[in-house]
Design a protein around this motif. Structure first.
Motif, PDB file in Angstrom:
ATOM      1  N   SER A 152      18.720 -15.082 -39.848  1.00 32.76           N
ATOM      2  CA  SER A 152      18.041 -14.533 -38.666  1.00 32.76           C
ATOM      3  C   SER A 152      18.380 -12.938 -38.670  1.00 32.76           C
ATOM      4  O   SER A 152      17.564 -12.115 -37.768  1.00 32.76           O
ATOM      5  CB  SER A 152      18.844 -15.110 -37.288  1.00 32.76           C
ATOM      6  N   GLU A 153      19.257 -12.512 -39.360  1.00 31.49           N
ATOM      7  CA  GLU A 153      19.382 -10.959 -39.505  1.00 31.49           C
ATOM      8  C   GLU A 153      18.394 -10.351 -40.685  1.00 31.49           C
ATOM      9  O   GLU A 153      18.820  -9.215 -41.033  1.00 31.49           O
ATOM     10  CB  GLU A 153      20.867 -10.697 -39.528  1.00 31.49           C
ATOM     11  N   ALA A 154      17.914 -11.062 -41.358  1.00 32.61           N
ATOM     12  CA  ALA A 154      17.207 -10.647 -42.734  1.00 32.61           C
ATOM     13  C   ALA A 154      16.461  -9.510 -42.390  1.00 32.61           C
ATOM     14  O   ALA A 154      15.818  -8.998 -41.716  1.00 32.61           O
ATOM     15  CB  ALA A 154      16.183 -11.842 -43.321  1.00 32.61           C
ATOM     16  N   LEU A 155      16.654  -8.633 -43.524  1.00 38.48           N
ATOM     17  CA  LEU A 155      15.681  -7.409 -43.646  1.00 38.48           C
ATOM     18  C   LEU A 155      15.787  -6.503 -42.227  1.00 38.48           C
ATOM     19  O   LEU A 155      14.506  -5.477 -41.923  1.00 38.48           O
ATOM     20  CB  LEU A 155      14.173  -7.763 -43.960  1.00 38.48           C
TER      21      LEU A 155
ATOM     22  N   TYR B   7      11.060  -6.126 -51.742  1.00 41.82           N
ATOM     23  CA  TYR B   7      10.875  -5.747 -50.503  1.00 41.82           C
ATOM     24  C   TYR B   7      10.844  -4.311 -50.291  1.00 41.82           C
ATOM     25  O   TYR B   7      10.898  -3.810 -49.205  1.00 41.82           O
ATOM     26  CB  TYR B   7      11.851  -6.406 -49.522  1.00 41.82           C
ATOM     27  N   MET B   8      10.753  -3.619 -51.499  1.00 39.28           N
ATOM     28  CA  MET B   8      10.936  -2.288 -51.654  1.00 39.28           C
ATOM     29  C   MET B   8       9.957  -1.332 -50.558  1.00 39.28           C
ATOM     30  O   MET B   8      10.484  -0.404 -49.846  1.00 39.28           O
ATOM     31  CB  MET B   8      10.693  -1.874 -52.946  1.00 39.28           C
ATOM     32  N   LEU B   9       8.548  -1.828 -50.610  1.00 37.34           N
ATOM     33  CA  LEU B   9       7.789  -0.928 -49.690  1.00 37.34           C
ATOM     34  C   LEU B   9       8.023  -1.069 -48.238  1.00 37.34           C
ATOM     35  O   LEU B   9       8.019  -0.108 -47.605  1.00 37.34           O
ATOM     36  CB  LEU B   9       6.273  -1.399 -49.984  1.00 37.34           C
ATOM     37  N   GLU B  10       8.370  -2.395 -47.634  1.00 36.01           N
ATOM     38  CA  GLU B  10       8.571  -2.275 -46.401  1.00 36.01           C
ATOM     39  C   GLU B  10       9.974  -1.769 -46.081  1.00 36.01           C
ATOM     40  O   GLU B  10      10.689  -1.315 -45.196  1.00 36.01           O
ATOM     41  CB  GLU B  10       8.579  -3.790 -45.828  1.00 36.01           C
ATOM     42  N   SER B  11      11.123  -2.408 -47.008  1.00 37.49           N
ATOM     43  CA  SER B  11      12.570  -2.338 -46.863  1.00 37.49           C
ATOM     44  C   SER B  11      13.028  -1.396 -47.780  1.00 37.49           C
ATOM     45  O   SER B  11      13.771  -1.806 -48.640  1.00 37.49           O
ATOM     46  CB  SER B  11      13.384  -3.567 -46.801  1.00 37.49           C
TER      47      SER B  11
ATOM     48  N   ASP C 226      19.635  -7.391 -46.444  1.00 38.22           N
ATOM     49  CA  ASP C 226      18.700  -7.713 -47.501  1.00 38.22           C
ATOM     50  C   ASP C 226      18.008  -8.868 -46.831  1.00 38.22           C
ATOM     51  O   ASP C 226      18.146  -9.490 -45.904  1.00 38.22           O
ATOM     52  CB  ASP C 226      19.610  -7.804 -48.644  1.00 38.22           C
ATOM     53  N   GLU C 227      17.294  -9.625 -47.863  1.00 36.67           N
ATOM     54  CA  GLU C 227      16.466 -10.696 -47.299  1.00 36.67           C
ATOM     55  C   GLU C 227      17.198 -12.001 -47.090  1.00 36.67           C
ATOM     56  O   GLU C 227      16.646 -12.724 -46.584  1.00 36.67           O
ATOM     57  CB  GLU C 227      15.466 -10.884 -48.634  1.00 36.67           C
TER      58      GLU C 227
ATOM     59  N   ALA D 201      22.002  -5.197 -59.601  1.00 38.85           N
ATOM     60  CA  ALA D 201      21.358  -6.164 -59.400  1.00 38.85           C
ATOM     61  C   ALA D 201      20.793  -6.469 -58.040  1.00 38.85           C
ATOM     62  O   ALA D 201      19.976  -6.940 -57.290  1.00 38.85           O
ATOM     63  CB  ALA D 201      22.232  -7.402 -59.434  1.00 38.85           C
ATOM     64  N   MET D 202      21.334  -5.583 -56.921  1.00 38.87           N
ATOM     65  CA  MET D 202      20.968  -5.540 -55.608  1.00 38.87           C
ATOM     66  C   MET D 202      19.550  -4.794 -55.710  1.00 38.87           C
ATOM     67  O   MET D 202      18.742  -5.118 -54.796  1.00 38.87           O
ATOM     68  CB  MET D 202      21.965  -4.443 -54.938  1.00 38.87           C
ATOM     69  N   ILE D 203      19.520  -3.590 -56.513  1.00 38.38           N
ATOM     70  CA  ILE D 203      17.963  -3.202 -56.648  1.00 38.38           C
ATOM     71  C   ILE D 203      17.013  -4.108 -57.304  1.00 38.38           C
ATOM     72  O   ILE D 203      16.018  -4.195 -56.469  1.00 38.38           O
ATOM     73  CB  ILE D 203      18.221  -1.750 -57.634  1.00 38.38           C
ATOM     74  N   SER D 204      17.471  -4.912 -58.126  1.00 35.55           N
ATOM     75  CA  SER D 204      16.533  -5.700 -58.774  1.00 35.55           C
ATOM     76  C   SER D 204      16.115  -6.910 -57.779  1.00 35.55           C
ATOM     77  O   SER D 204      14.859  -7.017 -57.621  1.00 35.55           O
ATOM     78  CB  SER D 204      17.230  -6.311 -59.962  1.00 35.55           C
ATOM     79  N   SER D 205      17.051  -7.233 -56.876  1.00 34.30           N
ATOM     80  CA  SER D 205      16.518  -8.274 -55.861  1.00 34.30           C
ATOM     81  C   SER D 205      15.975  -7.826 -54.688  1.00 34.30           C
ATOM     82  O   SER D 205      14.823  -8.152 -54.173  1.00 34.30           O
ATOM     83  CB  SER D 205      17.456  -9.043 -55.395  1.00 34.30           C
ATOM     84  N   GLY D 206      16.214  -6.451 -54.495  1.00 29.69           N
ATOM     85  CA  GLY D 206      15.572  -5.479 -53.469  1.00 29.69           C
ATOM     86  C   GLY D 206      14.047  -5.254 -53.735  1.00 29.69           C
ATOM     87  O   GLY D 206      13.522  -4.696 -52.852  1.00 29.69           O
TER      88      GLY D 206
END
Lengths: 278, 258, 307
Positions: free
Chosen positions: C77-80, C269-273, C92-93, C261-266
Motif C-alpha cells: 500500500s506504500e509502494a513507490l 520505474y525510473m521515469l516516474e520514480s 520502492d515498488e 541490485a537496487m538500481i537494477s530493480s528500480g
C-alpha cells in the motif's frame, strides 16, 4: 672594483619547516665581475641555494630577502616573471651537476643546441644547425658532426657536460652559475671540462660562479673563494692564497684531506665551533 | 706460512651473451696478505667495483679463481663465506633499508646466522665500536646524517666478525671532514681487529691513505700495481696512472708548501 | 661526530629515552606513524574522502539503529512513494523503505570491499614480489598467467565466473578478486624489479639471507605502501564492479539491499520514480569517489618518490 655585474648584499634565505624557519643562507654579501668566483662548502652549507636564488629558482615556499640583489641594474627580487624569463638562460645561465638530468632524453644533442639558438637568436633552422655544430667544436668535442646526432644516453658524462656548456654558451650569457659541474666526472675528463669552461670564460669575459665542495679544485680554477658554512660566508680568500686562509674551518677542511706527499696515520678531524655562526 | 689472505687469479667476467657480450673484467689477478689493505683505483667503468662484487659473491658467472687462505672460494654465497667476507657500500643513503630501524638492520645478520647469546648486547657493542651511541639503534636511516649512516653500515659489516672487509668507495658520497672521520675509523678498526681490507676508490689520495699497495685498473684490466709509500715520487709506467697521479700530486704539492 | 640539523630534534628525544628495547622500538614506530598521519591529514580532499569512509563505517555498524524500517519488509500500500517525511528517500515498488535499504546496503558494500582486499592484497603482493625477485622462468610463467587474467575485461570475467558458479554474494566476491589481483601483482613486481639491485637488498643477500627471507622481510615491506595505495584506489572499482554484477542480477541475491541490485530493480520505474535509481546511484558515486580521494592522499603521504 669596476665592471661589477652582480651585487648581493646580506642575502637571507629561509625555508619553513614544520612551523619553524630553517635559515639556509644567512646574510651573504658578494659582488661578481669578470672573474671566476668559487662558493665552497660542505653539503647543507647553502651554496646551491645561493645559486638558485640568483635566478629565482627556489621553491615558492622559500623566504628570500636581501638588502640588495642586483644584476645589471635590475632588482632580481622585484623583477616581474617575464623580466626574469628574459634573464634566465639568456643573460644568466646555469650548469648543473649531472647532464643526464638537464638534457632532454628524447632529442638529439645537436638539435637541442640548435633549438636553444633558435629561441635565442630567432634565426632559421639551417643557420641554427651550423651554429650548433660550431658550438660543439668550440667545447672541444672531437667529432662534432657525429656528436650532433647522438642522444644524451649515448654520450659519456664528460661529453654530455660539454654539450650542456655549449648549449649554455649559445645564448652568450653574461654570468654562468655552475653548480658542481664536474663532481660526477672522472678525473681525466674533469680536466677537459674545466679547460673548456676556463677558456670560454676568459675569452668572452663572462662572470662565473663556481659552486663546489672541492677546495683543491677551486684553488687552481678560480680567482676568489667564498667559504661557506651553515649558510654563512666564513671567509673570503684569493684562490691562489688559499693556504694562507685564516679561518679554522677553512684550515680544517684543507687539513682533513688525505695527501700523497704527506702521509699521516691519523687525519685531523674538524671540530665545529658554534661561535662561527655568531 | 705466506699464504695470501686473498688470491685472485685470471678473473674474467662478461655481461650479456653471444655477440652482445661485453667483457668487463680481463684476467684480473692480485694477492692480498693477511692484515693488509689493498686498493683498486680506476675511473667509472674500469671494473674496480665489479672485482669487489665478484669477491663478495654477488656475481657468480665469472671465470678464474679466488682463493681465501689458500682454499678456493665457492661461487655460491654460503653462510660460511658471508661470515668471512663483508662489504661496505658507496652510498650510505642506499645501503640501509629505509623502513627498518638501525636495530633491526644490525639484528638481521645475527638472526640469519643464528648467533647465540645476547644479540641485543652485540648490537649495542657494534654501534659503540664505530663511535655511535647505543641509543642510535632506535632511529631510522633517514634520521641519520651521511657519516652516521656509513658508520652504521660499517657496524653491520663487522657484526659477524669477518676477516675481510670489502670497501666500495666508502667515503666518496661524504663531505671531506666526514671522510676524514670515516677513514680514521676504518684505520683504527683494521688495527684493533686485524682486518684485511680491499678498498675501491677513484680518489688516489684516499687509497694511498688507507692502503699499502694498490692496483690501477682501466677497461677491466689491471695496468700496474704500486706501493703507496712510493707514490709521491715514482714515475708510473702507464700513461693513465700518470694522469691520475698528476691530479692528486698537484694537491699534495700545494699543501707541501704550506 | 656531527649532528646535522635533521637529526637534532630526534637527538633530544633520544637522550630522555630509556634503554629498554621494546619502549624505544615502539616509540620509533609511533613517531613514524604520526608523521604519515600528519601528511595524510594535510590535504582537505583526502580528509573529505576519509570522512565519507568513516561515515560509511559508522552507518554500517549502526544500521539497525539508523534504519527507520525493516529493509526487507514489504508494504504494497506504500509502494513507490516519493521521498518525504515518512520515507526519507521514498519507497520502492514493493513499498520497502529506500533509506533503510540504503543503510543496510552499506554493510554489503563494505563486506565485498573488505573480503576482496583481504584476498587480493596478499596474493598480488606475493605473486608480484616472488616473480620479480626470482626472475627467470618463474617470472615468465607467473607473468603470463597474470597477462591472461588482465586481458579479460574484468566484468566479463566476473560474469563468466558467476555464471559458472551461480549468482550470490560470495561468488561475486571471488569473481571480483579473480579479476583484480593481477594489477596488484604487476605493481608489486615492478616495485620489486626496481628494488632488486638496491644496495640494501644486496647487503642482506651478502649477509647470507635466504631468498624467502629477502622477499618476505626486506622486499615486501617496501612494496607494501604502494600496494595499499593501489588497493584503496581499487576499492572504488570494486564497488562499481559489485554494483555492476548486482545490476545484472549476478551479485547479491534479492531481497538483499545491494546498491547495484537496487538500481537494477528500480530502473523499470525510473521515469516516474527517479529516487529508486538516483539514491543508490548517488551512494555508489560518493563512496567510490571517497575511496579514490583517500587513495590519492595516501599515495602522496606514503610514496616517497613524489617528494
Amino acid at each position: 672594483m669596476e665592471d661589477v655585474r652582480l651585487r648581493v648584499e646580506s642575502l637571507n634565505v629561509s625555508f619553513p619547516n614544520g612551523g619553524e624557519l630553517t635559515r639556509a643562507v644567512r646574510g651573504v654579501s658578494f659582488t661578481l665581475g669578470k672573474e671566476k668566483l668559487a662558493i665552497v662548502g660542505e653539503s647543507g652549507s647553502g651554496k646551491s641555494t645561493i645559486g638558485r636564488s640568483l635566478l629565482r629558482l627556489l621553491p615558492r615556499k622559500a623566504v628570500v630577502s636581501a638588502e640588495r640583489l642586483e644584476f645589471d641594474g635590475i632588482d632580481i627580487l622585484k623583477a616581474s616573471e617575464p623580466e626574469m624569463r628574459s634573464i634566465r638562460g639568456k643573460r644568466i645561465s646555469m650548469i648543473l651537476q649531472d647532464p643526464k638530468f638537464s638534457l632532454n632524453p628524447v632529442m638529439r644533442i645537436g638539435d637541442q643546441i640548435a633549438e636553444a639558438y633558435i629561441a635565442h637568436a630567432k634565426v632559421g633552422k639551417k643557420l641554427a644547425e651550423e651554429k650548433a655544430l660550431h658550438m660543439l667544436e668550440k667545447v672541444q668535442i672531437r667529432e662534432p658532426g657525429r656528436a650532433y646526432r647522438l642522444y644524451p644516453h649515448e654520450v659519456s658524462g664528460g661529453m654530455g657536460q660539454r654539450a650542456m656548456i655549449a648549449m649554455m654558451m649559445i645564448a652568450e650569457p653574461e654570468i654562468i652559475i655552475a653548480d658542481e659541474p664536474t663532481s660526477a666526472l672522472d678525473v681525466s675528463v674533469r680536466e677537459q671540462v674545466l679547460e673548456v669552461l676556463r677558456e670560454l670564460v676568459d675569452r668572452s669575459g663572462i662572470g662565473l660562479i663556481f659552486i663546489s665542495h672541492d677546495l683543491n679544485l677551486v684553488r687552481h680554477f678560480c680567482d676568489r673563494v667564498l667559504v661557506m658554512y651553515s649558510g654563512k660566508v666564513l671567509e673570503e680568500v684569493e684562490a691562489r692564497r688559499l693556504d694562507d686562509a685564516r679561518h679554522p674551518y677553512t684550515r680544517g677542511l684543507l687539513d682533513s684531506l688525505p695527501s700523497l706527499a704527506h702521509r699521516r696515520a691519523h687525519l685531523p678531524t674538524l671540530v665545529r665551533d658554534p661561535a662561527w655562526l655568531a | 706460512m705466506n699464504t695470501p689472505k686473498l688470491l685472485a687469479e685470471n678473473l674474467t667476467l662478461d655481461f650479456g651473451k653471444g655477440a652482445e657480450a661485453h667483457r668487463v673484467l680481463r684476467d684480473v689477478g692480485f694477492s692480498v696478505a693477511d692484515g693488509e689493505s689493498f686498493g683498486l683505483v680506476g675511473e667509472s667503468g674500469s671494473g674496480k667495483t665489479t672485482v669487489l662484487r665478484c669477491i663478495a659473491g654477488q656475481y657468480k658467472h665469472w671465470t678464474g679463481s679466488i682463493r681465501m687462505d689458500g682454499k678456493v672460494l665457492p661461487k655460491e654465497l654460503t653462510k660460511e663465506r658471508c661470515r668471512q667476507i663483508q662489504m661496505v657500500f658507496q652510498d650510505p643513503y642506499g645501503s640501509l633499508h629505509p623502513k627498518k630501524t638501525i636495530h633491526s638492520a644490525l639484528m638481521e645478520p645475527l638472526a640469519i646466522h643464528q648467533v647465540p647469546g645476547d644479540r641485543e648486547g652485540k648490537v649495542a657493542e657494534a654501534l659503540e665500536s664505530v663511535g655511535l651511541d647505543r641509543e642510535f639503534r632506535w632511529r631510522y636511516p633517514h634520521q641519520l646524517s651521511g657519516g652516521q649512516r656509513q658508520r652504521v653500515a660499517i657496524a653491520r659489516a663487522l657484526i659477524l666478525d669477518p676477516r675481510v672487509l670489502l670497501l666500495d668507495e666508502p667515503t666518496s658520497a661524504l663531505d671531506v671532514s666526514i671522510q676524514a672521520e670515516i677513514l680514521n675509523l676504518l684505520a683504527e678498526l683494521r688495527k684493533s681487529r686485524g682486518l684485511t681490507y680491499i678498498l675501491v676508490s677513484h680518489d688516489l689520495g684516499v687509497v694511498a691513505h688507507l692502503c699499502e699497495r694498490m692496483a690501477v685498473m682501466q677497461a677491466g684490466a689491471i695496468l700496474e700495481t704500486l706501493e703507496a709509500a712510493s707514490l709521491a715520487d715514482i714515475e708510473p709506467k702507464a700513461a693513465y696512472t700518470k694522469t691520475l697521479l698528476d691530479a692528486s700530486r698537484e694537491y699534495g704539492k700545494a699543501r707541501g708548501g704550506a | 661526530m656531527t649532528n646535522k640539523n635533521r637529526t637534532t630534534r630526534s637527538g633530544k628525544a633520544g637522550a630522555t629515552r630509556s634503554g629498554r628495547s621494546s619502549e624505544g622500538r615502539s616509540e620509533a614506530r609511533r613517531a613514524e606513524m604520526r608523521k604519515t598521519l600528519a601528511a595524510i591529514l594535510k590535504n582537505p580532499l583526502t580528509v573529505a574522502g576519509l570522512a565519507v569512509i568513516a561515515f560509511l563505517l559508522v552507518v554500517a555498524a549502526l544500521a539497525p539503529v539508523l534504519a527507520t524500517h525493516n529493509p526487507a519488509a514489504q508494504n504494497l500500500s506504500e509502494a513507490l512513494r516519493a521521498p518525504g517525511l515518512g520515507h526519507l528517500f521514498g519507497t520502492d515498488e514493493f513499498g520497502r523503505d529506500v533509506y533503510s535499504r540504503l543503510v543496510y546496503g552499506s554493510r554489503i558494500t563494505l563486506y565485498i570491499i573488505c573480503l576482496v582486499s583481504v584476498i587480493v592484497g596478499p596474493i598480488g603482493l606475493i605473486v608480484g614480489a616472488v616473480s620479480g625477485y626470482l626472475g627467470g622462468i618463474v617470472d615468465t610463467i607467473m607473468m603470463r598467467i597474470t597477462d591472461i587474467f588482465i586481458s579479460f575485461p574484468s566484468l566479463v570475467l566476473a560474469l563468466a565466473f558467476v555464471a559458472a558458479l551461480g549468482p550470490g554474494l560470495e561468488h561475486a566476491v571471488i569473481a571480483i578478486a579473480l579479476t583484480s589481483w593481477p594489477s596488484i601483482a604487476r605493481l608489486a613486481r615492478a616495485e620489486t624489479l626496481s628494488l632488486r639491485k638496491a644496495d640494501y637488498i644486496v647487503a642482506v643477500e651478502l649477509e647470507g639471507a635466504s631468498k624467502a627471507r629477502v622477499i618476505f622481510r626486506h622486499i615486501m615491506p617496501m612494496c607494501m605502501s604502494s600496494v595499499i595505495v593501489r588497493l584503496t584506489m581499487n576499492m572504488a572499482g570494486i564497488i562499481l564492479t559489485a554494483a555492476g554484477l548486482g545490476f545484472l542480477g549476478l551479485g547479491a541475491l534479492p531481497p538483499a539491499p545491494e546498491w547495484g541490485a537496487m538500481i537494477s530493480s528500480g530502473r523499470r520505474y525510473m521515469l516516474e520514480s527517479w529516487w529508486l535509481v538516483a539514491v543508490p546511484g548517488a551512494a555508489i558515486l560518493v563512496v567510490s569517489l571517497a575511496f579514490n580521494l583517500f587513495g590519492d592522499g595516501l599515495r602522496d603521504a606514503l610514496d616517497p618518490r613524489l617528494e
